[in-house]
Write a protein that holds these residues in place. Structure first.
Motif, PDB file in Angstrom:
ATOM      1  N   ASN A  40       0.840  -1.188   0.000  1.00 26.90           N
ATOM      2  CA  ASN A  40       0.000   0.000   0.000  1.00 26.90           C
ATOM      3  C   ASN A  40       0.880   1.245   0.000  1.00 26.90           C
ATOM      4  O   ASN A  40       1.871   1.318   0.726  1.00 26.90           O
ATOM      5  CB  ASN A  40      -0.910  -0.027   1.238  1.00 26.90           C
ATOM      6  N   ASP A  41       0.526   2.239  -0.800  1.00 29.07           N
ATOM      7  CA  ASP A  41       1.341   3.457  -0.924  1.00 29.07           C
ATOM      8  C   ASP A  41       1.455   4.226   0.386  1.00 29.07           C
ATOM      9  O   ASP A  41       2.519   4.749   0.708  1.00 29.07           O
ATOM     10  CB  ASP A  41       0.774   4.375  -2.004  1.00 29.07           C
ATOM     11  N   ASP A  44       3.786   2.352   2.699  1.00 32.72           N
ATOM     12  CA  ASP A  44       5.149   2.502   2.189  1.00 32.72           C
ATOM     13  C   ASP A  44       5.707   3.885   2.512  1.00 32.72           C
ATOM     14  O   ASP A  44       6.847   4.022   2.957  1.00 32.72           O
ATOM     15  CB  ASP A  44       5.164   2.252   0.677  1.00 32.72           C
ATOM     16  N   TRP A  45       4.907   4.927   2.313  1.00 35.38           N
ATOM     17  CA  TRP A  45       5.357   6.288   2.612  1.00 35.38           C
ATOM     18  C   TRP A  45       5.656   6.449   4.099  1.00 35.38           C
ATOM     19  O   TRP A  45       6.689   7.022   4.479  1.00 35.38           O
ATOM     20  CB  TRP A  45       4.308   7.311   2.166  1.00 35.38           C
TER      21      TRP A  45
END
Length: 94
Positions: A40-41, A44-45
């Motif tokens: 998932n973005d 990850d961020w």
């Protein structure tokens, strides 16, 4: 909340920055402990941001349990950032 950030605007910015840093670190701890989807973005961020914020403490503690290791190595900088910001903001307000 207004009382926490009241007073000198510079002190308020210091406290807000520390709160955001601590929030990112705590979010990563929660994502890791509850096995969030690392593809998932957002996850990850948060992971990359938390790694940057905890660069100095990532391998400070090395228990065998990965979840405890994450809690300790990312929780410590969250507490340190909040404590240092509180002390520094107090000095700026004087």
């Amino acid at each position: 909340m207004a009382r926490r950030y009241g007073g000198n605007p510079a002190a308020a910015l210091i406290l807000i920055a520390a709160d955001i840093a601590a929030l990112i670190l705590v979010l990563w701890i929660l994502f890791f402990v509850f096995d969030a989807n690392r593809a998932n973005d957002l996850v990850d961020w948060v992971h990359h941001a938390a790694n940057w914020l905890a660069t100095w403490s990532r391998d400070l503690f090395t228990p065998d349990n990965a979840k405890w290791r994450t809690v300790l190595n990312y929780g410590l900088p969250a507490v340190v950032y909040l404590a240092v910001a509180q002390a520094f903001a107090g000095r700026v307000n004087r």
